[in-house]
Scaffold this active site. Sequence first.
Site, short mmCIF file in Angstrom:
data_model
loop_
_atom_site.label_atom_id
_atom_site.label_comp_id
_atom_site.label_asym_id
_atom_site.label_seq_id
_atom_site.Cartn_x
_atom_site.Cartn_y
_atom_site.Cartn_z
N GLU A 280 0.69 -1.21 0.00
CA GLU A 280 -0.03 -0.05 -0.04
C GLU A 280 1.06 1.38 0.01
O GLU A 280 1.42 1.90 1.07
CB GLU A 280 -0.88 -0.12 1.29
CG GLU A 280 -1.94 -1.39 1.36
CD GLU A 280 -3.13 -0.65 0.42
OE1 GLU A 280 -3.37 0.33 -0.12
OE2 GLU A 280 -3.86 -1.72 0.45
N CYS A 314 -2.55 9.07 2.47
CA CYS A 314 -2.17 8.62 1.18
C CYS A 314 -3.33 8.92 0.22
O CYS A 314 -2.86 9.09 -1.07
CB CYS A 314 -2.25 7.28 1.27
SG CYS A 314 -3.66 6.34 1.92
P1 NAD Z 1 8.01 5.42 4.91
O1 NAD Z 1 8.21 5.02 3.59
O2 NAD Z 1 9.09 6.59 5.11
O3 NAD Z 1 7.88 4.44 6.15
C1 NAD Z 1 6.80 3.61 6.21
C2 NAD Z 1 7.23 2.42 6.89
O4 NAD Z 1 8.16 1.73 6.38
C3 NAD Z 1 8.06 2.73 8.36
O5 NAD Z 1 7.58 1.74 9.27
C4 NAD Z 1 9.14 2.72 7.74
O6 NAD Z 1 10.45 2.37 9.05
C5 NAD Z 1 9.60 1.50 6.98
N1 NAD Z 1 10.40 1.41 6.07
C6 NAD Z 1 10.99 2.52 5.25
N2 NAD Z 1 12.03 2.02 4.50
C7 NAD Z 1 11.99 0.81 4.41
C8 NAD Z 1 12.64 -0.28 3.86
N3 NAD Z 1 13.63 -0.16 2.94
N4 NAD Z 1 12.60 -1.41 4.24
C9 NAD Z 1 11.61 -2.00 5.22
N5 NAD Z 1 10.66 -1.01 6.04
C10 NAD Z 1 10.96 0.23 5.58
O7 NAD Z 1 6.49 6.30 4.60
P2 NAD Z 1 5.84 7.21 5.74
O8 NAD Z 1 6.70 8.75 5.48
O9 NAD Z 1 5.77 6.79 7.06
O10 NAD Z 1 4.42 7.45 5.11
C11 NAD Z 1 3.95 8.33 4.18
C12 NAD Z 1 4.01 7.47 2.93
O11 NAD Z 1 3.18 6.48 3.34
C13 NAD Z 1 3.41 8.07 1.54
O12 NAD Z 1 3.97 7.73 0.65
C14 NAD Z 1 1.70 7.64 1.63
O13 NAD Z 1 1.23 7.69 0.59
C15 NAD Z 1 2.13 6.39 2.06
N6 NAD Z 1 0.87 5.58 2.62
C16 NAD Z 1 -0.06 4.62 1.91
C17 NAD Z 1 -0.98 4.19 2.28
C18 NAD Z 1 -1.97 3.24 1.24
O14 NAD Z 1 -2.82 2.76 1.90
N7 NAD Z 1 -1.68 3.25 0.02
C19 NAD Z 1 -1.56 4.39 3.52
C20 NAD Z 1 -0.71 5.32 4.35
C21 NAD Z 1 0.34 5.85 3.88
#
Ligand code: NAD
Length: 530
Positions: A280, A314
């Site tokens: 997601e 998102c």
């Molecule tokens: P992020 O990608 O920085 O982090 C999300 C999670 O992933 C965190 O727990 C982080 O520690 C982990 N993470 C980061 N890099 C990783 C890797 N390489 N391997 C494994 N885990 C990793 O995102 P954010 O800043 O917390 O959230 C914002 C983003 O999330 C936006 O792009 C938003 O659109 C998206 N989002 C999407 C949905 C959806 O349902 N499509 C819902 C909520 C947020």
Amino acid sequence: MAEKKLMNAPENIAKIPSTLHANSPLAAQAADTFDQLGLSIDDRRGSDLPVFSPIDGSELAVLRTDTPAEVDAMVANARAAFAAWSQVPAPHRGELIRRYGALVREHKEPLSLLLSIENGKILTEARGEVQEVIDICEYAVGLSRQLFGLTIASERPEHRLTEYWHPMGVLGLISAFNFPAAVWAWGTTVALVCGDSAIWKPSEKTPLTALAFAGLLAKAADEYDLAPAHLIQVVVGDARCGTAIADHPDVAIVSATGSVRMGQDVAVRVAGRFGRSVLELGGNNAAIIAPSADLDLALRGAVFAATGTCGQRCTTLRRLIVHNSIREAFVQRLIATFATLRIGSPLDDATHVGPLIDRMAFDGMQRALEQARAEGGTVHGGERLDAAGAADAYYVRPAIIEMPGQSAIVREETFAPILYVMGYDTLDEAIALQNGVSQGLSSSIFTSDVREAERFQSAQGSDCGIVNVNIGTSGAEIGGAFGGEKVTGGGRVSGSDSWKNYMRRATATVNYSASLPLAQGVKFDLDIDP
Ligand code: NAD
């Protein structure tokens, strides 16, 4: 039942350091929440993960992150929990979620407050998120009696062809900061009724909310005889812990919510070991405003979708595609309405827009504004506001940017309240703009023309996972499958039939005849002595 050992039991949860209470009233309020929930996080106390409130930038707690070896041990524990839990009949698994839902309902107010303090979303939205957790519990309880397979007509006489759905294994759920509880609950409650065990790696920006919600679930499990130890566990840490989960061969399903960059890394790792991933990822959502639209409705829909959660959903509305015949007048109304938004503490009931999560988000927003100007945009708003009198809190006025076209910055997701506005003349042109980005999460059209509405929802219309008519792009209900296409990842965490993501399918053919006809009429006659 095996000895019960809860992941968030008093011996391994860190109480927010009492020394901080004097310095930060928000830390004290967060600590009170844990007290009201009857939870302690003492064992999580450490020195490597400071947690801040975006409301005033104050430090709420300093936690200890889990090491890869600890993640490994948690996965082993989760495997053992799965072996026991997968044998519990699904309706009895639902009973655990029913009890958990009741606990969340009972503690809705303190949970909402904690969520708002740690994430910065306004209280009404925080309450909405907690309500979503309650709703998904009810959904999952109902689902626990509806995990059905198909019976398929067999081409062979006296044969029965059936599909069964079995528990899959360990779910590793990685979540983002912006929905620090609901996304976890969408996946985990459904996975638990499906018979899986679960590990949660929340965002390193919102671990306290995670420890509170998971702590209550652990409490419910502790009081439920059929629930094994370690049924759900929380990994505290950053991307490195996420990587450990993505790489682990015993994590059957990796559900990852976050940025496209994170998804690109996780997808490859999980695919490399033939695991299952549910992704997601980022959105870049658009709404089309047609000339026949109810413009008051469109205005309300656009403003909430663009500025709710300070543009950090998102599904936030990021692009507005307005018919050229009404564009100028609509933009003027938008600018006037944005000017009335009350920006300030999310704990104040009158506030519409709370703070950005942190400085990084603010810097990203300012870079996007600069780039938009360079690409010919006219920017209204977007400036920083001193709403809290705190140097480390980042409040901004949501921005509207009139763009001459869908340039590079418009095609990017900037996780902040920026609404790009573009014009169009024909619906085909509007749909091409709507689809002309790499993301495919949410979309909407405001129109009173049934032909336009239907075309937008058709295969020739929006290419997104969510397609709305006369409502904004955000605020999905839990019943529908939630997720998007293209670089948004294609996953559906919850809703509709997405429970199938958390189970494995077995196709069974039973022959109750005395002969052995082969499928497709294949002949394989053998001379066998009777
Ligand atoms: P992020 O990608 O920085 O982090 C999300 C999670 O992933 C965190 O727990 C982080 O520690 C982990 N993470 C980061 N890099 C990783 C890797 N390489 N391997 C494994 N885990 C990793 O995102 P954010 O800043 O917390 O959230 C914002 C983003 O999330 C936006 O792009 C938003 O659109 C998206 N989002 C999407 C949905 C959806 O349902 N499509 C819902 C909520 C947020």
